[in-house]
Enzyme design. Structure first.
Site, PDB file in Angstrom:
ATOM      1  N   ASP A  43       0.836  -1.202   0.000  1.00  0.00           N
ATOM      2  CA  ASP A  43       0.000   0.000   0.000  1.00  0.00           C
ATOM      3  C   ASP A  43       0.871   1.253   0.000  1.00  0.00           C
ATOM      4  O   ASP A  43       1.629   1.486   0.947  1.00  0.00           O
ATOM      5  CB  ASP A  43      -0.908  -0.016   1.235  1.00  0.00           C
ATOM      6  CG  ASP A  43      -2.038   0.988   1.134  1.00  0.00           C
ATOM      7  OD1 ASP A  43      -2.062   1.765   0.165  1.00  0.00           O
ATOM      8  OD2 ASP A  43      -2.896   0.996   2.030  1.00  0.00           O
ATOM      9  N   ASP A  44       0.768   2.042  -1.050  1.00  0.00           N
ATOM     10  CA  ASP A  44       1.498   3.319  -1.164  1.00  0.00           C
ATOM     11  C   ASP A  44       3.018   3.132  -1.304  1.00  0.00           C
ATOM     12  O   ASP A  44       3.787   4.042  -0.995  1.00  0.00           O
ATOM     13  CB  ASP A  44       1.232   4.265   0.027  1.00  0.00           C
ATOM     14  CG  ASP A  44      -0.216   4.739   0.111  1.00  0.00           C
ATOM     15  OD1 ASP A  44      -1.043   4.277  -0.699  1.00  0.00           O
ATOM     16  OD2 ASP A  44      -0.510   5.561   0.992  1.00  0.00           O
ATOM     17  N   CYS A  83      -6.339   4.123  -3.119  1.00  0.00           N
ATOM     18  CA  CYS A  83      -6.588   2.738  -2.686  1.00  0.00           C
ATOM     19  C   CYS A  83      -7.842   2.070  -3.244  1.00  0.00           C
ATOM     20  O   CYS A  83      -7.750   1.017  -3.885  1.00  0.00           O
ATOM     21  CB  CYS A  83      -6.684   2.682  -1.165  1.00  0.00           C
ATOM     22  SG  CYS A  83      -5.170   3.172  -0.340  1.00  0.00           S
ATOM     23  N   ARG A  87      -7.902  -1.107  -5.980  1.00  0.00           N
ATOM     24  CA  ARG A  87      -8.210  -2.489  -5.571  1.00  0.00           C
ATOM     25  C   ARG A  87      -9.400  -3.044  -6.353  1.00  0.00           C
ATOM     26  O   ARG A  87      -9.421  -4.222  -6.730  1.00  0.00           O
ATOM     27  CB  ARG A  87      -8.495  -2.524  -4.057  1.00  0.00           C
ATOM     28  CG  ARG A  87      -7.222  -2.390  -3.259  1.00  0.00           C
ATOM     29  CD  ARG A  87      -7.383  -1.708  -1.911  1.00  0.00           C
ATOM     30  NE  ARG A  87      -6.116  -1.059  -1.598  1.00  0.00           N
ATOM     31  CZ  ARG A  87      -5.101  -1.659  -0.976  1.00  0.00           C
ATOM     32  NH1 ARG A  87      -5.230  -2.875  -0.516  1.00  0.00           N
ATOM     33  NH2 ARG A  87      -3.961  -1.020  -0.786  1.00  0.00           N
ATOM     34  N   LYS A 140      -5.456  -5.649   3.891  1.00  0.00           N
ATOM     35  CA  LYS A 140      -6.346  -4.513   3.657  1.00  0.00           C
ATOM     36  C   LYS A 140      -7.359  -4.859   2.568  1.00  0.00           C
ATOM     37  O   LYS A 140      -6.989  -5.375   1.516  1.00  0.00           O
ATOM     38  CB  LYS A 140      -5.507  -3.305   3.232  1.00  0.00           C
ATOM     39  CG  LYS A 140      -6.330  -2.073   2.877  1.00  0.00           C
ATOM     40  CD  LYS A 140      -5.424  -0.884   2.711  1.00  0.00           C
ATOM     41  CE  LYS A 140      -6.176   0.339   2.208  1.00  0.00           C
ATOM     42  NZ  LYS A 140      -5.325   1.543   2.199  1.00  0.00           N
ATOM     43  N   HIS A 142     -10.722  -2.641   1.799  1.00  0.00           N
ATOM     44  CA  HIS A 142     -11.062  -1.304   1.286  1.00  0.00           C
ATOM     45  C   HIS A 142     -12.012  -1.311   0.093  1.00  0.00           C
ATOM     46  O   HIS A 142     -11.968  -0.415  -0.760  1.00  0.00           O
ATOM     47  CB  HIS A 142      -9.793  -0.488   0.969  1.00  0.00           C
ATOM     48  CG  HIS A 142      -9.956   0.953   1.378  1.00  0.00           C
ATOM     49  ND1 HIS A 142      -8.977   1.897   1.270  1.00  0.00           N
ATOM     50  CD2 HIS A 142     -11.038   1.598   1.896  1.00  0.00           C
ATOM     51  CE1 HIS A 142      -9.418   3.066   1.697  1.00  0.00           C
ATOM     52  NE2 HIS A 142     -10.665   2.903   2.085  1.00  0.00           N
ATOM     53  N   SER A 165      -8.177   1.548   5.419  1.00  0.00           N
ATOM     54  CA  SER A 165      -6.817   2.069   5.632  1.00  0.00           C
ATOM     55  C   SER A 165      -6.466   2.121   7.113  1.00  0.00           C
ATOM     56  O   SER A 165      -7.332   2.350   7.969  1.00  0.00           O
ATOM     57  CB  SER A 165      -6.683   3.468   5.031  1.00  0.00           C
ATOM     58  OG  SER A 165      -6.838   3.400   3.641  1.00  0.00           O
ATOM     59  N   HIS A 242       1.647   2.297   3.914  1.00  0.00           N
ATOM     60  CA  HIS A 242       0.725   3.435   4.105  1.00  0.00           C
ATOM     61  C   HIS A 242       0.941   3.950   5.524  1.00  0.00           C
ATOM     62  O   HIS A 242       1.123   3.156   6.446  1.00  0.00           O
ATOM     63  CB  HIS A 242      -0.696   2.885   3.920  1.00  0.00           C
ATOM     64  CG  HIS A 242      -1.796   3.906   3.909  1.00  0.00           C
ATOM     65  ND1 HIS A 242      -2.131   4.654   5.016  1.00  0.00           N
ATOM     66  CD2 HIS A 242      -2.674   4.258   2.933  1.00  0.00           C
ATOM     67  CE1 HIS A 242      -3.159   5.437   4.712  1.00  0.00           C
ATOM     68  NE2 HIS A 242      -3.507   5.226   3.452  1.00  0.00           N
ATOM     69  N   ASP A 294      -0.461  -0.602  -4.799  1.00  0.00           N
ATOM     70  CA  ASP A 294      -1.799  -0.116  -5.198  1.00  0.00           C
ATOM     71  C   ASP A 294      -1.768   1.276  -5.804  1.00  0.00           C
ATOM     72  O   ASP A 294      -2.678   1.665  -6.521  1.00  0.00           O
ATOM     73  CB  ASP A 294      -2.768  -0.147  -4.011  1.00  0.00           C
ATOM     74  CG  ASP A 294      -2.452   0.916  -2.966  1.00  0.00           C
ATOM     75  OD1 ASP A 294      -1.257   1.262  -2.788  1.00  0.00           O
ATOM     76  OD2 ASP A 294      -3.397   1.408  -2.323  1.00  0.00           O
ATOM     77  N   ASN A 295      -0.733   2.044  -5.484  1.00  0.00           N
ATOM     78  CA  ASN A 295      -0.580   3.396  -6.048  1.00  0.00           C
ATOM     79  C   ASN A 295       0.784   3.924  -5.625  1.00  0.00           C
ATOM     80  O   ASN A 295       1.507   3.254  -4.873  1.00  0.00           O
ATOM     81  CB  ASN A 295      -1.707   4.347  -5.588  1.00  0.00           C
ATOM     82  CG  ASN A 295      -1.934   4.374  -4.088  1.00  0.00           C
ATOM     83  OD1 ASN A 295      -2.955   3.904  -3.597  1.00  0.00           O
ATOM     84  ND2 ASN A 295      -0.981   4.899  -3.338  1.00  0.00           N
ATOM     85  N   LYS A 315       1.216   9.500  -5.262  1.00  0.00           N
ATOM     86  CA  LYS A 315      -0.160   9.070  -4.961  1.00  0.00           C
ATOM     87  C   LYS A 315      -1.175  10.183  -5.220  1.00  0.00           C
ATOM     88  O   LYS A 315      -0.926  11.339  -4.895  1.00  0.00           O
ATOM     89  CB  LYS A 315      -0.223   8.668  -3.483  1.00  0.00           C
ATOM     90  CG  LYS A 315      -1.608   8.333  -2.958  1.00  0.00           C
ATOM     91  CD  LYS A 315      -1.549   7.852  -1.517  1.00  0.00           C
ATOM     92  CE  LYS A 315      -2.945   7.615  -0.958  1.00  0.00           C
ATOM     93  NZ  LYS A 315      -2.911   7.004   0.399  1.00  0.00           N
TER      94      LYS A 315
HETATM   95 MG    MG Z   1      -2.732   3.098  -1.308  1.00  0.00          MG
END
Ligand code: MG
Length: 473
Positions: A43-44, A83, A87, A140, A142, A165, A242, A294-295, A315
Site C-alpha cells: 500500500d502506497d 486505494c 483495488r 487490507k 477497502h 486504511s 501506508h 496499489d498506487n 499518490k
Molecule cells: Mg494506497
C-alpha cells in the site's frame, strides 16, 4: 565413413527426440494442472522503494531475488492512484469507473461509507472459484467494510485483515499536520481504532499494528502450508507502508532509510518466508507470485512516505509517480526470466489468470484487461499497448505505446499544482522521458491525434457505474 554418418544420424534423432519430449513436457506442465496464484499488494509503496528498482538505502534481498529469478516489469500500472479504485480494478479487471468504485468527491471508502463493491461485479476470487480454486484474502480490503461487501461475500473462502486504511478511525484530537509532524515514536497504534477481522467478525480493536505486517505474512505462510493438490489463489494486501508506519521489534531501527525502510524490509522478509514455504511444499514449479503496489508514494508525508524514484509526483495524481508500480512476477516453473519494459496493469490479472486457469472471461461484461500469459510464460511482447489514467470518474491522461498525453493535470494533497485543463494536451515520450519533463506536443500532432482517437473510442462504449463511494452515514 559410413559408420560415422550412421552414428551421427542416430545421435541427431536422439537429440531431436529429447528436444521434442522436453518441449512437450514443458507444454504439458502448463496445461495439466491449473497454476496457483499469489498477489502480494503493498500500500502506497513507490516505484523507487525497492532495491531492484534502484533504492540505494532500503534492503529488499527477497524481492530482488524474485526479480532476478522471474520478471521485473518497469512499465506496470495500478488501475488508479488511490486505494479503493485501485483495488476494485485489480479484483474485477475493470476500470473502477465502470463498477462505480471511483468518485471525484470521496476518492476512497471511509469507515462511515455505506456501500462497497457491487454484488454484480465478478471478482477474481469468484472467477477462480469456478475452476475449483481455494481462495484466501489477507490484509487490507477497502472495498466495503459492511458484511455484504467483505471478502467472504466476494469469492474468498477466508479473510483476515483490517477492512480499510490503517490511518482511519483516528481517536486523537490533534489536527492533521500537528499530529503527523510528531516524532515517529509518539504515533501509537492505539491512536487508530481500526478493527481486525477474521471472516466477518472483529477479533481485535484497535488492531495492534506494531506487528501487523508479520502477522499477515505468517497468515499467508500458514495458508500455503495447508494447501495440497487443489489450486489456490491468495490475495495478500499489506496495510503498510501506508502511514502510520509500524514495524515489529525485530525490524525497528534496522534500515538506513528510517522507519519507512524498516517497514519495507519487514514486508520483504515476509515475501522471503512465502517463497521459502512455496519451495518447501514443492509449489514453486506451478505457482505465479506477483508483487506490486496499489498506487504511488504519499509524498506530503516526506520521510514517512515513499519515493517514486525517477518518476514525477506520487499518490493521488495521474503523473507516472501516481500509478506506475514496482512490479515483479515470480514462478520458476512457469515464468520466463527477464526484464519486461512493455506495458502491463493490475487490470490484466483477471484476464491473465483466467486464461492460465482455462476459464473463459465472463460474457456480457466489458473487461479492461489483456492476457499477459504469453509474456509471462515465454517473454513474448505484451498484448497491452495503452493505458488510461483516471482520476475519480474523469479521464486525465492516456498512454499509447511510448507516448502519454495529459488532457488534465492536477496535484494531490496540496502538492504538484492546481487543476489545469489543456487546450492542447501535454505530450511526453515515456521511453525517453519517464520523468515527464519535456512536452513534445508541438512536434507530434499526429501522435496526439492517435491518442485522442483511442479516447474517443473508449468514451463511445463507456457505461459508468453508479457511484458507490458517495453515500456516508
Ligand atoms: Mg494506497
Amino acid at each position: 565413413m559410413k559408420t560415422n554418418l550412421g552414428l551421427t544420424t542416430i545421435w541427431y534423432y536422439i537429440l531431436l527426440f529429447y528436444l521434442i519430449s522436453a518441449a512437450m513436457a514443458r507444454g504439458q506442465k502448463h496445461q495439466v494442472k491449473a497454476p496457483n496464484f499469489i498477489v502480494i499488494f503493498a500500500d502506497d509503496l513507490g516505484y523507487g522503494d525497492l532495491g531492484v528498482f534502484g533504492n540505494p538505502s532500503i534492503k529488499t534481498p527477497n524481492l530482488d531475488n524474485m526479480a532476478f529469478e522471474g520478471q521485473k516489469w518497469t512499465n506496470f500500472y495500478a488501475a488508479a492512484s488511490v486505494c479503493t479504485p485501485s483495488r476494485a480494478g485489480l479484483l474485477t479487471g475493470r476500470l473502477p469507473v465502470r463498477s462505480g468504485m471511483a468518485s471525484n468527491k470521496n476518492r476512497v471508502l471511509f469507515p462511515d461509507s455505506k456501500n462497497g463493491l457491487p454484488a454484480s461485479e465478478i471478482t477474481l476470487a469468484e472467477q477462480l472459484k469456478e475452476a475449483g480454486y481455494t481462495t484466501a484474502a489477507i490484509g487490507k480490503w477497502h472495498l466495503g467494510h459492511k458484511e455484504d461487501f467483505l471478502p467472504t461475500n466476494n469469492g474468498f473462502d477466508s479473510y483476515f485483515g483490517i477492512p480499510y486504511s490503517n490511518d482511519m478511525d483516528r481517536v486523537v484530537q490533534k489536527g492533521g499536520s500537528e499530529y503527523w509532524n510528531q516524532p515517529d515514536d509518539s504515533i501509537k497504534t492505539t491512536h487508530f481504532n481500526v478493527p481486525l477481522l477474521r471472516g466477518t467478525q472483529i477479533v481485535e480493536r484497535p488492531a495492534n499494528q506494531n506487528n501487523i505486517t508479520k502477522r499477515y505474512s505468517d497468515e499467508a505462510v500458514a495458508f500455503i502450508k495447508q494447501q495440497g493438490e487443489n489450486p489456490f489463489f491468495l490475495y495478500l494486501a499489506h496495510n503498510l507502508p501506508h502511514i502510520p508506519l509500524f514495524a515489529s521489534k525485530e525490524f525497528l531501527g534496522k534500515s538506513k532509510r528510517g522507519l519507512y525502510g524498516d517497514v519495507v524490509e519487514e514486508i520483504d522478509n515476509g515475501v522471503g518466508n512465502i517463497i521459502s514455504v512455496l519451495k518447501e511444499k514443492g509449489f514453486d514449479d506451478n505457482t505465479i507470485v506477483i508483487f506490486t503496489s496499489d498506487n504511488g508514494p504519499w509524498l506530503p508525508f516526506k520521510n514517512n512516505g515513499g519515493s517514486a524514484g525517477l518518476l514525477r509526483a506520487g499518490k493521488g495524481t495521474t503523473w507516472e509517480g501516481g500509478m506506475r508500480a514496482p512490479t515483479i512476477f515470480w514462478g520458476p516453473g512457469l515464468v520466463e526470466k527477464g526484464v519486461i519494459t512493455d506495458l502491463g496493469s493490475t487490470l490484466d490479472l483477471f484476464t491473465t489468470f483466467s486464461a492460465m486457469a482455462n476459464i473463459p472471461v465472463p460474457n456480457g461484461t466489458i473487461h479492461d484487461g489483456v492476457d499477459l500469459s504469453k509474456t509471462l510464460l515465454r517473454g513474448a511482447p505484451s498484448s497491452r499497448n495503452s493505458m488510461l489514467y483516471y482520476r475519480g470518474t474523469e479521464l486525465y491522461a492516456a498512454r499509447l505505446g511510448d507516448y502519454k498525453a495529459h488532457f488534465i493535470t492536477q496535484g494531490a494533497y496540496g502538492e504538484f499544482g492546481k487543476r489545469i485543463v489543456y487546450d492542447v494536451p501535454l505530450l511526453y515520450n515515456l521511453a525517453y522521458d519517464p520523468g515527464e519533463h519535456f512536452n513534445i506536443a508541438d512536434a507530434h500532432p499526429e501522435v496526439l491525434k492517435q491518442i485522442e482517437n483511442l479516447v474517443l473510442e473508449h468514451n463511445s462504449q463507456l457505461v459508468r457505474g453508479k457511484n458507490q463511494l458517495i453515500d456516508r452515514e
